[in-house]
Write an enzyme that holds these catalytic residues in place. Sequence first.
Site, PDB file in Angstrom:
ATOM      1  N   ARG A 226       0.827  -1.199   0.000  1.00 34.28           N
ATOM      2  CA  ARG A 226       0.000   0.000   0.000  1.00 34.28           C
ATOM      3  C   ARG A 226       0.867   1.257   0.000  1.00 34.28           C
ATOM      4  O   ARG A 226       1.960   1.240   0.586  1.00 34.28           O
ATOM      5  CB  ARG A 226      -0.873   0.047   1.268  1.00 34.28           C
ATOM      6  CG  ARG A 226      -2.046  -0.872   1.260  1.00 34.28           C
ATOM      7  CD  ARG A 226      -3.109  -0.414   0.262  1.00 34.28           C
ATOM      8  NE  ARG A 226      -4.182  -1.391   0.168  1.00 34.28           N
ATOM      9  CZ  ARG A 226      -4.149  -2.470  -0.586  1.00 34.28           C
ATOM     10  NH1 ARG A 226      -3.104  -2.718  -1.351  1.00 34.28           N
ATOM     11  NH2 ARG A 226      -5.166  -3.293  -0.603  1.00 34.28           N
ATOM     12  N   HIS A 274      -1.055   0.103  -9.389  1.00 33.63           N
ATOM     13  CA  HIS A 274      -1.757  -0.741  -8.416  1.00 33.63           C
ATOM     14  C   HIS A 274      -2.383  -1.972  -9.087  1.00 33.63           C
ATOM     15  O   HIS A 274      -3.602  -2.195  -9.008  1.00 33.63           O
ATOM     16  CB  HIS A 274      -2.831   0.052  -7.652  1.00 33.63           C
ATOM     17  CG  HIS A 274      -3.125  -0.560  -6.309  1.00 33.63           C
ATOM     18  ND1 HIS A 274      -3.442   0.170  -5.192  1.00 33.63           N
ATOM     19  CD2 HIS A 274      -3.113  -1.862  -5.908  1.00 33.63           C
ATOM     20  CE1 HIS A 274      -3.635  -0.647  -4.171  1.00 33.63           C
ATOM     21  NE2 HIS A 274      -3.436  -1.882  -4.582  1.00 33.63           N
TER      22      HIS A 274
END
Lengths: 311, 311
Positions: A226, A274
């Site tokens: 993250r 991502h």
Amino acid sequence: MAKLIIKSGGAEGFAEWRRHFAACAPGLETIFWEAPHDPASIDYALVWDPEPGRLAAMPRLRCIFSSGAGVDGIIRDPSWPVHVPLVRMTPPGAAQRMAEYVAWAALHLIRGGRRMALNQACGRWEDFDHPIAPETRVGLMGLGVMGAAAARALLALGFPVAGWTRRSKGLPGVEEFLGDQALPAFLARTDLLVCLLPATPETRHILSAPLLSALPRGAMLVNAARGWHQKIEDILAALDEGQLSGAVLDVFEPEPLPPDHPAWSHPRLTVTPHVASLPSRAERARFVAEQIALLEAGGTPGPLFDPARGY
Amino acid sequence: MAKLIIKSGGAEGFAEWRRHFAACAPGLETIFWEAPHDPASIDYALVWDPEPGRLAAMPRLRCIFSSGAGVDGIIRDPSWPVHVPLVRMTPPGAAQRMAEYVAWAALHLIRGGRRMALNQACGRWEDFDHPIAPETRVGLMGLGVMGAAAARALLALGFPVAGWTRRSKGLPGVEEFLGDQALPAFLARTDLLVCLLPATPETRHILSAPLLSALPRGAMLVNAARGWHQKIEDILAALDEGQLSGAVLDVFEPEPLPPDHPAWSHPRLTVTPHVASLPSRAERARFVAEQIALLEAGGTPGPLFDPARGY
């Protein structure tokens, strides 16, 4: 007819989700997050970064699905309805995808993939020396399902692999460093650091100057967890000064990474959007459809987010 | 003092070679190919693409070393001194490097690495669906030392792997297609074709329109062997029309690839500068130093190029 509201990928994304659910769950009504609807009519939500308060305003909500691998974009809403089961997106291919991404990123770093891409952009033919896998000690932060799959792939390619984890996982061939007191020794032996940690209060900004400076000079970094975990300005500074020789970052704060962010143009940094363990929409739709069928039949969905563990 | 003449990487490359040989073979005199010298004084040659006639003019030459993995740049000289042993550059790391390159290239293709690099160049955040390794049937052309190592790495990543080869190699987990009559069936089941063939008269331009059109539509291609094997204009056309969805080419004719060649800028083609299995200069220097020590002690160097097999 059960109603599933969807916020993931905007209007274009919704059109694709609708198509996939029509194929795998024809009895399900799909509703776009931005379309007019009665919040009290919604049974299920498939979301990424929902605006705070929106989920809490759905009194009939029976289950929430995260459209990506983490749930942090959902639980950071203070009004998140904690009593509603929150299912982590875990279709069968997710760990395989993560393993493939980490293997790609590790090989890309030792091969100078970013340098070759920049050379290609200007038609420059240049070879340069680079290390091979057996010379590159990988350190995995986090040995969960994703980390274990990544470890297997990296070991098969010839990388020596160690893992930093709270509790021993006993993975074959993986040297373990347990807990905070083992972190300095773990970092000191790591040429290529891979972050696969969950986003918890303890791991906030762990990838910042103090940690990076504890790696050997010229180390490499992959963050496939993250943006939460990293101080991007510290990573850029470490790349500039040579403490890091290269990095592959899949995650940022905020996402999407703004078009004018300096990370895009750094010559030793590879940016990916991502996608490390993002299954195809078809796979994710099938997973959600199976979970909803289970719920409709009185079963228990899973795996659920556990607030006590933080993931 | 034995004399080694070097043509590999120009003046800059020679300076590096000299430094490495000074470390691993202090008793050896190194001479730059372009520097004034007496050809009759040369004992050994370490070369890539030597000008025709130059090696034949060295009457004392005891052994020739190719500075890269192939010898085609040496034996295409009609005056190549066939009676002088020609050693193929095979330091221990070469097969490992090739396996790492092929694994990187295969993952780069299924992940859309070229598309992500172009997106990074313009700050564009875009995810897209892509296949995973278990859905991508790899076909290896050539199952020699390099092919066997590549097969092991690809299998470990989850790719189904088949090989096209003259004689059965019995590699665990690799489906075999033997000889010319098996080529159509091999191509029809191959989503990602990897060329690791030797450069022989039979393999000249094998990667051209007829072969490419026998692959499934949208197939992917890696050539880590020689530019000899490919018709680059056919590959570019197949990429343009979608018969190929992506390619990674490490080899070209001529090399270096000219700066204005259209291959550099094709959005679905990744160009790398003949580095697939290129060991570091330090490794190659050690290998040559060991071979020369063996020769000086009356031993037999190897592995030698075999003109009968063509590799």
